[in-house]
Design a protein around this motif. Structure first.
Motif, PDB file in Angstrom:
ATOM      1  N   GLY A   1      16.227   4.840  -0.236  1.00  0.00           N
ATOM      2  CA  GLY A   1      16.946   4.529  -1.463  1.00  0.00           C
ATOM      3  C   GLY A   1      17.573   3.153  -1.489  1.00  0.00           C
ATOM      4  N   LYS A   2      16.768   2.138  -1.205  1.00  0.00           N
ATOM      5  CA  LYS A   2      17.285   0.771  -1.130  1.00  0.00           C
ATOM      6  C   LYS A   2      17.953   0.347  -2.435  1.00  0.00           C
ATOM      7  N   THR A   3      17.362   0.761  -3.556  1.00  0.00           N
ATOM      8  CA  THR A   3      17.883   0.307  -4.829  1.00  0.00           C
ATOM      9  C   THR A   3      18.875   1.321  -5.380  1.00  0.00           C
TER      10      THR A   3
ATOM     11  N   PRO B   1      20.940   3.262  -8.411  1.00  0.00           N
ATOM     12  CA  PRO B   1      20.532   3.700  -9.749  1.00  0.00           C
ATOM     13  C   PRO B   1      20.699   2.572 -10.755  1.00  0.00           C
ATOM     14  N   PRO B   2      19.808   2.483 -11.727  1.00  0.00           N
ATOM     15  CA  PRO B   2      19.808   1.330 -12.615  1.00  0.00           C
ATOM     16  C   PRO B   2      21.015   1.294 -13.550  1.00  0.00           C
TER      17      PRO B   2
ATOM     18  N   ARG C   1      18.283   7.759 -25.625  1.00  0.00           N
ATOM     19  CA  ARG C   1      17.897   7.869 -24.214  1.00  0.00           C
ATOM     20  C   ARG C   1      16.836   8.954 -24.051  1.00  0.00           C
TER      21      ARG C   1
ATOM     22  N   MET D   1      10.997   7.342 -26.661  1.00  0.00           N
ATOM     23  CA  MET D   1       9.532   7.269 -26.531  1.00  0.00           C
ATOM     24  C   MET D   1       8.849   8.015 -27.667  1.00  0.00           C
TER      25      MET D   1
ATOM     26  N   CYS E   1      15.046   1.186 -15.884  1.00  0.00           N
ATOM     27  CA  CYS E   1      14.891   2.643 -15.793  1.00  0.00           C
ATOM     28  C   CYS E   1      13.433   3.022 -15.530  1.00  0.00           C
TER      29      CYS E   1
ATOM     30  N   HIS F   1      11.049   1.497 -14.067  1.00  0.00           N
ATOM     31  CA  HIS F   1      10.634   1.304 -12.674  1.00  0.00           C
ATOM     32  C   HIS F   1      11.297   2.343 -11.774  1.00  0.00           C
ATOM     33  N   TYR F   2      12.556   2.621 -12.070  1.00  0.00           N
ATOM     34  CA  TYR F   2      13.315   3.555 -11.214  1.00  0.00           C
ATOM     35  C   TYR F   2      12.681   4.937 -11.213  1.00  0.00           C
ATOM     36  N   VAL F   3      12.302   5.431 -12.396  1.00  0.00           N
ATOM     37  CA  VAL F   3      11.745   6.791 -12.445  1.00  0.00           C
ATOM     38  C   VAL F   3      10.219   6.788 -12.451  1.00  0.00           C
ATOM     39  N   GLY F   4       9.624   5.611 -12.313  1.00  0.00           N
ATOM     40  CA  GLY F   4       8.172   5.548 -12.228  1.00  0.00           C
ATOM     41  C   GLY F   4       7.485   5.893 -13.532  1.00  0.00           C
TER      42      GLY F   4
ATOM     43  N   ALA G   1       5.518   4.645 -16.832  1.00  0.00           N
ATOM     44  CA  ALA G   1       4.737   3.455 -17.176  1.00  0.00           C
ATOM     45  C   ALA G   1       4.320   3.508 -18.636  1.00  0.00           C
TER      46      ALA G   1
ATOM     47  N   SER H   1       3.036   2.350 -22.362  1.00  0.00           N
ATOM     48  CA  SER H   1       1.916   1.448 -22.656  1.00  0.00           C
ATOM     49  C   SER H   1       2.243   0.482 -23.799  1.00  0.00           C
TER      50      SER H   1
END
Lengths: 331, 133
Positions: free
Chosen positions: B29-31, B33-34, B59, B63, B111, B113-116, B118, B120
């Motif tokens: 967990g280097k990073t 939470p955003p 939030r 999407m 966010c 990137h944090y939760v993966g 992607a 489009s």
């Protein structure tokens, strides 16, 4: 009738877990979610190791590989190294085909009575849906690594992108989720509908399937219908992974249900039929090399048998034998 | 033979243990939470710092809203969105959203990137920073 009771009982068990999870989420018990994951994971790991060690200790006095093809013999007789492995390479190949492709299930056959005569045919449906279910489950588990790795593994992102490449809806529907549900539906209906399979199905058989179905259903509901705060979910998961657990912040009921189903699944796994996850590696009929004829195998714990050889017998009774006129080997 | 068997079994168990404990030893967990940055000139200039709908709704549903906007604007030609409180917006990622949230890297990506996740969006849309350059 008893078989229907099993189905009913497993449904009730699943509902009870769901209700308990919902109650836990409501009653400000999220503190539990700092302890439960470790308890469940600890049981999973310790139970798994315990089961494997116990299997390893079980005596296997004989070479008992299932021989499904021509064994290695004279050089001009064609042998089948995969179905009757004569060396470690063959055994590894056989195990790999078994684990990744369910090869022995592919040979599944079915007997039907046609015009009073038994007719044998191949039955591939169980193999097909079984493989589909297990493959989907693997993909689903790997995809969840996005919550447990930071930064997210690129391979996991790639797998998710591939899995959702049809971009049906937002968030995109993962194909593995659809195939997982299809596989589960087949496996459950097979047990519930076919009379022969229903007859031998127990509570634990239905419960295992329904538990995995409950995990998948709550997960899909969270993804597509009742969205949860993914940032909070990941922060919670990373808290577990870094041994600094935080209780989920205003988690939804459905998240608590999902988590409880998963905890029960992994804690129960080593003590259930689902332990075939480890058991498949420990199957002597599949992982042994068939070298019965090229090497001599002696049962390692053969009891020393007390024998009385003819030589010793003659030594003991020589005088009496001579007196009775019996022939002796040594004068 | 016996030694051979235990060697293989312990090797298998070791591989299993290393694999299932992967999250415990990887990355750690280097990073943090955003934290989203709302500091763009446009937002600073707003009298009432309010998105199209309220933050909780956005939030959870941004999407779905963007997807609906795309379909309605491009396929049906309905280009005006009326928010719950009566304000109207143009249904446009570049024309509405990105006007305020012009800092994709510090807003969208943190966010995602944090939760993966992607999305489009920017497969077609241009990234605001690239306009400025």
């Amino acid at each position: 009738m008893k078989q229907s009771v099993n189905i009913l009982l497993s449904f009730i068990a699943i509902l009870a877990i769901a209700l308990a999870a919902a109650a836990a989420g409501r009653a400000d018990a999220p503190g539990w979610f700092r302890i439960l994951p470790y308890a469940a994971f600890g049981l999973f790991l310790a139970g798994f190791v315990y089961r494997v060690i116990r299997w390893a200790k079980a005596p296997v006095p004989f070479r008992i590989p299932a021989t499904c093809g021509q064994g290695k013999s004279l050089p001009w007789i064609k042998s089948n190294p995969l179905d009757n492995p004569a060396g470690p390479l063959g055994a590894i190949g056989r195990m790999a085909a078994e684990i990744f492709l369910f090869r022995s299930l592919f040979r599944n056959s079915q007997t039907e009575i046609v015009d009073g005569r038994p007719v044998y045919g191949s039955a591939k449906w169980l193999w097909f849906f079984g493989l589909m279910f297990h493959g989907s489950l693997l993909v689903v588990v790997l995809r969840h690594l996005r919550f447990f790795t930071e930064p997210v593994l690129p391979a996991v992102t790639g797998l998710s992108a591939l899995d959702g490449f049809l971009e049906i809806g937002v968030p995109a529907l993962y194909l593995s989720d659809a195939t997982l549900l299809a596989g589960l539906a087949f496996l459950f209906l097979r047990r519930a509908v076919l009379p022969q399979v229903r007859y031998i199905s127990l509570f634990a058989d239905y419960f295992a399937l329904l538990l995995i179905a409950a995990v998948a259903a709550t997960g899909l509901l969270m993804r597509h219908f009742f969205p949860v705060d993914l940032n909070a979910v990941k922060t919670m998961a990373m808290g577990w992974a870094t041994f600094a657990p935080v209780a989920p912040k205003d988690g939804s009921v459905i998240l608590y249900m999902h988590l409880c189903f998963v905890f029960i699944l992994i804690a129960w796994l080593p003590f259930s039929k689902l332990m075939h996850l480890g058991g498949i590696f420990m199957s002597p009929t599949r992982n042994m090399i068939n070298n019965n004829r090229s090497l001599r195998h002696i049962n390692p714990w053969n009891t020393p048998v007390k024998v009385h050889t003819y030589k010793e017998y003659e030594d003991e009774f020589r005088d009496k034998m001579k007196a009775a006129g019996l022939p002796v080997e040594k004068e | 033979m016996k030694q051979h068997k235990w060697g293989l079994i312990l090797l298998g168990l070791a591989i299993f243990a290393i694999a299932v404990t992967f999250p415990f030893w990887y990355g750690k967990g280097k990073t943090a939470p955003p934290v989203l940055s709302l500091e763009t000139p446009e937002i600073a200039g707003l009298a009432d710092k309010k998105c199209v709908e309220d933050a909780v709704f956005m939030r959870a549903n941004h999407m779905k809203m963007l997807q609906a906007w795309r379909d309605e604007a491009v396929r049906e030609g309905k280009r005006v969105y009326t928010a719950n409180d009566g304000r109207t917006f143009e249904k446009s990622l570049t024309g509405s959203c990105l006007q305020c949230h012009s800092n994709k890297e510090h807003f969208c990506d943190r966010c995602h990137h944090y939760v993966g996740a992607a999305p489009s969006c920017f497969d077609c849309h241009i990234v605001p920073a690239e306009v400025k350059k």
